[in-house]
Write an enzyme that holds these catalytic residues in place. Structure first.
Site, PDB file in Angstrom:
ATOM      1  N   GLN A  94      14.083  -5.559  12.130  1.00 26.21           N
ATOM      2  CA  GLN A  94      13.114  -5.516  13.229  1.00 26.21           C
ATOM      3  C   GLN A  94      12.027  -6.563  13.010  1.00 26.21           C
ATOM      4  O   GLN A  94      11.257  -6.455  12.060  1.00 26.21           O
ATOM      5  CB  GLN A  94      12.476  -4.131  13.293  1.00 26.21           C
ATOM      6  CG  GLN A  94      11.469  -3.971  14.407  1.00 26.21           C
ATOM      7  CD  GLN A  94      10.705  -2.659  14.287  1.00 26.21           C
ATOM      8  OE1 GLN A  94      10.256  -2.317  13.201  1.00 26.21           O
ATOM      9  NE2 GLN A  94      10.556  -1.959  15.390  1.00 26.21           N
ATOM     10  N   GLY A  95      11.951  -7.562  13.877  1.00 25.94           N
ATOM     11  CA  GLY A  95      10.937  -8.614  13.764  1.00 25.94           C
ATOM     12  C   GLY A  95       9.847  -8.419  14.789  1.00 25.94           C
ATOM     13  O   GLY A  95       9.741  -9.192  15.764  1.00 25.94           O
ATOM     14  N   SER A 120      11.741  -5.165   7.299  1.00 21.04           N
ATOM     15  CA  SER A 120      12.593  -4.387   6.387  1.00 21.04           C
ATOM     16  C   SER A 120      14.042  -4.863   6.484  1.00 21.04           C
ATOM     17  O   SER A 120      14.536  -5.112   7.592  1.00 21.04           O
ATOM     18  CB  SER A 120      12.546  -2.901   6.737  1.00 21.04           C
ATOM     19  OG  SER A 120      11.231  -2.434   6.719  1.00 21.04           O
ATOM     20  N   GLU A 165      12.189   4.697  17.740  1.00 17.85           N
ATOM     21  CA  GLU A 165      11.797   4.585  16.332  1.00 17.85           C
ATOM     22  C   GLU A 165      10.904   5.764  15.920  1.00 17.85           C
ATOM     23  O   GLU A 165      11.012   6.292  14.818  1.00 17.85           O
ATOM     24  CB  GLU A 165      11.063   3.256  16.100  1.00 17.85           C
ATOM     25  CG  GLU A 165      10.768   2.997  14.632  1.00 17.85           C
ATOM     26  CD  GLU A 165      10.090   1.660  14.378  1.00 17.85           C
ATOM     27  OE1 GLU A 165       9.710   0.982  15.339  1.00 17.85           O
ATOM     28  OE2 GLU A 165       9.951   1.305  13.200  1.00 17.85           O
ATOM     29  N   SER A 213       6.272  -7.154  13.671  1.00 19.24           N
ATOM     30  CA  SER A 213       4.954  -7.434  13.079  1.00 19.24           C
ATOM     31  C   SER A 213       4.798  -8.899  12.688  1.00 19.24           C
ATOM     32  O   SER A 213       5.747  -9.542  12.239  1.00 19.24           O
ATOM     33  CB  SER A 213       4.755  -6.595  11.824  1.00 19.24           C
ATOM     34  OG  SER A 213       4.932  -5.243  12.105  1.00 19.24           O
TER      35      SER A 213
HETATM   36  C1  LIG Z   1       7.490   0.348   4.635  1.00 21.52           C
HETATM   37  C2  LIG Z   1       7.180  -0.486   5.847  1.00 21.52           C
HETATM   38  C3  LIG Z   1       8.205  -1.023   6.573  1.00 21.52           C
HETATM   39  C4  LIG Z   1       7.920  -1.825   7.678  1.00 21.52           C
HETATM   40  N1  LIG Z   1       8.979  -2.374   8.342  1.00 21.52           N
HETATM   41  C5  LIG Z   1       8.737  -3.175   9.386  1.00 21.52           C
HETATM   42  C6  LIG Z   1       9.821  -3.822  10.048  1.00 21.52           C
HETATM   43  O1  LIG Z   1      10.990  -3.677   9.678  1.00 21.52           O
HETATM   44  N2  LIG Z   1       9.547  -4.644  11.075  1.00 21.52           N
HETATM   45  C7  LIG Z   1       8.277  -4.839  11.514  1.00 21.52           C
HETATM   46  O2  LIG Z   1       8.111  -5.564  12.484  1.00 21.52           O
HETATM   47  N3  LIG Z   1       7.219  -4.267  10.904  1.00 21.52           N
HETATM   48  C8  LIG Z   1       7.424  -3.434   9.847  1.00 21.52           C
HETATM   49  N4  LIG Z   1       6.359  -2.854   9.202  1.00 21.52           N
HETATM   50  C9  LIG Z   1       4.994  -3.196   9.617  1.00 21.52           C
HETATM   51  C10 LIG Z   1       4.226  -2.071  10.277  1.00 21.52           C
HETATM   52  O3  LIG Z   1       4.721  -1.807  11.551  1.00 21.52           O
HETATM   53  C11 LIG Z   1       2.754  -2.550  10.285  1.00 21.52           C
HETATM   54  O4  LIG Z   1       2.338  -2.615   8.931  1.00 21.52           O
HETATM   55  C12 LIG Z   1       1.862  -1.600  11.055  1.00 21.52           C
HETATM   56  O5  LIG Z   1       2.131  -1.698  12.420  1.00 21.52           O
HETATM   57  C13 LIG Z   1       0.367  -1.847  10.783  1.00 21.52           C
HETATM   58  O6  LIG Z   1       0.025  -3.159  11.054  1.00 21.52           O
HETATM   59  P1  LIG Z   1      -0.802  -4.052   9.997  1.00 21.52           P
HETATM   60  O7  LIG Z   1      -0.108  -3.886   8.669  1.00 21.52           O
HETATM   61  O8  LIG Z   1      -0.926  -5.414  10.568  1.00 21.52           O
HETATM   62  O9  LIG Z   1      -2.217  -3.350   9.873  1.00 21.52           O
HETATM   63  P2  LIG Z   1      -3.475  -3.581  10.828  1.00 21.52           P
HETATM   64  O10 LIG Z   1      -3.014  -3.584  12.245  1.00 21.52           O
HETATM   65  O11 LIG Z   1      -4.245  -4.751  10.328  1.00 21.52           O
HETATM   66  O12 LIG Z   1      -4.299  -2.260  10.578  1.00 21.52           O
HETATM   67  C14 LIG Z   1      -5.160  -2.092   9.453  1.00 21.52           C
HETATM   68  C15 LIG Z   1      -5.845  -0.734   9.609  1.00 21.52           C
HETATM   69  O13 LIG Z   1      -6.673  -0.724  10.792  1.00 21.52           O
HETATM   70  C16 LIG Z   1      -6.314   0.354  11.638  1.00 21.52           C
HETATM   71  N5  LIG Z   1      -6.424  -0.041  13.040  1.00 21.52           N
HETATM   72  C17 LIG Z   1      -6.046  -1.204  13.594  1.00 21.52           C
HETATM   73  N6  LIG Z   1      -6.265  -1.191  14.919  1.00 21.52           N
HETATM   74  C18 LIG Z   1      -6.802   0.032  15.228  1.00 21.52           C
HETATM   75  C19 LIG Z   1      -7.227   0.663  16.433  1.00 21.52           C
HETATM   76  N7  LIG Z   1      -7.155   0.048  17.622  1.00 21.52           N
HETATM   77  N8  LIG Z   1      -7.685   1.932  16.360  1.00 21.52           N
HETATM   78  C20 LIG Z   1      -7.776   2.582  15.173  1.00 21.52           C
HETATM   79  N9  LIG Z   1      -7.384   2.026  13.990  1.00 21.52           N
HETATM   80  C21 LIG Z   1      -6.898   0.778  14.018  1.00 21.52           C
HETATM   81  C22 LIG Z   1      -4.863   0.625  11.299  1.00 21.52           C
HETATM   82  O14 LIG Z   1      -4.474   1.938  11.645  1.00 21.52           O
HETATM   83  C23 LIG Z   1      -4.865   0.410   9.780  1.00 21.52           C
HETATM   84  O15 LIG Z   1      -5.330   1.548   9.103  1.00 21.52           O
HETATM   85  C24 LIG Z   1       6.588  -2.058   8.082  1.00 21.52           C
HETATM   86  C25 LIG Z   1       5.523  -1.509   7.349  1.00 21.52           C
HETATM   87  C26 LIG Z   1       5.812  -0.722   6.233  1.00 21.52           C
HETATM   88  C27 LIG Z   1       4.657  -0.159   5.465  1.00 21.52           C
END
Ligand SMILES: Cc1cc2nc3c(=O)[nH]c(=O)nc-3n(C[C@H](O)[C@H](O)[C@H](O)COP(=O)(O)OP(=O)(O)OC[C@H]3O[C@@H](n4cnc5c(N)ncnc54)[C@H](O)[C@@H]3O)c2cc1C
Length: 383
Positions: A121-122, A156, A245, A124
């Site tokens: 899944q691409g 992932s 998902e 993020s």
């Molecule tokens: C084990 C694992 C597998 C993953 N696999 C994939 C994958 O296969 N493909 C893929 O595309 N992505 C994947 N991800 C990514 C995952 O979807 C993102 O990490 C997630 O969406 C959070 O985005 P970020 O890491 O950019 O955090 P950020 O968006 O920077 O968030 C940081 C913090 O701020 C909070 N925050 C941000 N905006 C708001 C808001 N509007 N209101 C309240 N709180 C807020 C968040 O909740 C978080 O606590 C994976 C992540 C993990 C941990």
């Protein structure tokens, strides 16, 4: 919602139970969690066994009762986890069924079911996680081809994947349009991971495995025929993917957690920790929580059936509660097991560490709360 199994469904359960009892002892030992090529081979071989026996992809087509029986029986028999097949089986495949053309369904669905092709899944990007609509990876149309440039993160299984459900920007660049234009300028593509210009760089997790990766895309050609849904309509298609998902993809894991909890209660009785009333209460609370989560799985599966196969925003409730309960389960396990839970090479440690990721992966808890507040409870949007 009547999910009481019919006589025919109970026969299905007996046949599946019998098949599992005969097949599981023939499997080789699973590979180490850090060995992704080994895990791909193991997971796809299991998928092929399911396919040949007629048990692959029941959640795509069978009745809700059969789906739930399949989940219960495979988990209770300790059948292999869906593993590297997660994205393909649990959300890319269902999205293609809901949104793809007849040609796309004919091209992609059977290889997923047979375990021949793995998807990742691409979604993020470094600047677009929770705020997914900020994504910047750009696709420029050149005749029958899109040229895709940008980068993805936390992808992932990217190292072993054949295809990627990729979100790209086809509308105006970020910062040049209104907030609505941000959502309207996205397109959902199926990217072949072996296309020229794709570079995968593995990232190491807290648990020590290179489970996910950064993916860099440099003028990668993707045929326009690989677009699922219309150009610039990818946000709507993405909501379909995310509803699978979050709404149904964790269903099997709920059963697995219930089994783990029962094991913990047995261990606590055997090692004397059961005498601690605080711990006993924690185990009891978790039992109630996972029973409620299983009921929610049943409701989501049944509701999806009635709404044309796509689960609703209620999936965020399951995702939120499940990811929190899973963390509490492994915290409680550490109290029941004592020193055993600190063995760095043991399964409890790796499960406890990986449970931390669940409140982030597939959308953080904060984002699920926002969705529940706005779309399920109808509360006003925050300023
Ligand atoms: C084990 C694992 C597998 C993953 N696999 C994939 C994958 O296969 N493909 C893929 O595309 N992505 C994947 N991800 C990514 C995952 O979807 C993102 O990490 C997630 O969406 C959070 O985005 P970020 O890491 O950019 O955090 P950020 O968006 O920077 O968030 C940081 C913090 O701020 C909070 N925050 C941000 N905006 C708001 C808001 N509007 N209101 C309240 N709180 C807020 C968040 O909740 C978080 O606590 C994976 C992540 C993990 C941990």
């Amino acid at each position: 919602m009547d999910l009481a199994p019919t006589e025919e469904e109970e026969e299905f359960r007996a046949g599946l139970r019998d098949w599992l009892a005969r097949t599981l002892p023939t499997l080789p030992p699973p590979p180490s969690p850090a060995d992704w090529p080994g895990r791909r081979a193991y997971d796809t071989a299991w998928q092929r066994l399911l396919y040949d026996a007629g048990y692959a992809g029941l959640h795509w087509s069978a009745s809700p009762a059969r789906r739930l029986i399949f989940l219960e029986e495979t988990e209770l028999a300790r059948a292999p986890y869906v593993g590297a097949n997660f994205v393909g089986l649990l959300h890319a495949g269902p999205t293609i069924i809901a949104e793809g053309t007849a040609e796309q369904r004919a091209r992609w669905l059977d290889p997923i079911l047979r375990g021949d092709e793995i998807w990742c899944q691409g979604f993020s990007e470094p600047g677009a996680g929770s705020d997914l609509a900020s994504l910047r990876t750009r696709a420029v149309r050149d005749g029958d081809t899109y040229r895709v440039t940008g980068s993805k993160i936390w992808t992932s299984h990217a190292e072993v994947a054949d295809w990627c459900e990729l979100l790209v920007r086809t509308g105006p660049a970020i910062g040049t349009g209104t907030d609505t234009a941000r959502h309207r300028g996205i397109t959902w593509l199926a990217l072949p991971m072996d296309a020229p210009g794709v570079t995968v760089r593995p990232l190491r997790t807290l648990a020590g495995s290179a489970e996910f990766a950064e993916v860099f895309l440099d003028e990668v050609p993707v045929p326009v025929s690989h677009r699922v849904g219309a150009e610039n309509d990818g946000w709507r298609v993405t909501m379909v993917t995310l509803s699978f998902e979050r709404g149904t993809a964790f269903a099997g894991e709920v059963v697995a957690c219930r089994r783990t909890l029962a094991e913990l209660a047995r261990t606590a009785r055997a090692n004397g920790r059961w005498d601690d009333p605080v711990l006993r209460r924690a185990l009891g609370r978790l039992a109630a929580e996972f029973t409620a989560l299983w009921r929610l799985v049943q409701a989501n599966v049944s509701e999806a059936q009635h709404s044309g196969g796509v689960p609703g925003s209620g999936g965020s409730v399951l995702k939120l509660r499940y990811s929190q309960a899973r963390q509490e389960l492994y915290e409680t396990a550490a109290q029941v097991l004592g020193d055993e839970a600190l063995d760095l090479d043991g399964p409890w440690t790796s499960e406890r560490l990986s449970s931390l990721a669940y409140t982030i992966a597939a959308g953080t808890s904060q984002i699920q709360r926002n969705i529940i507040a706005e779309r399920v409870l109808g509360l006003p949007k925050g300023g």
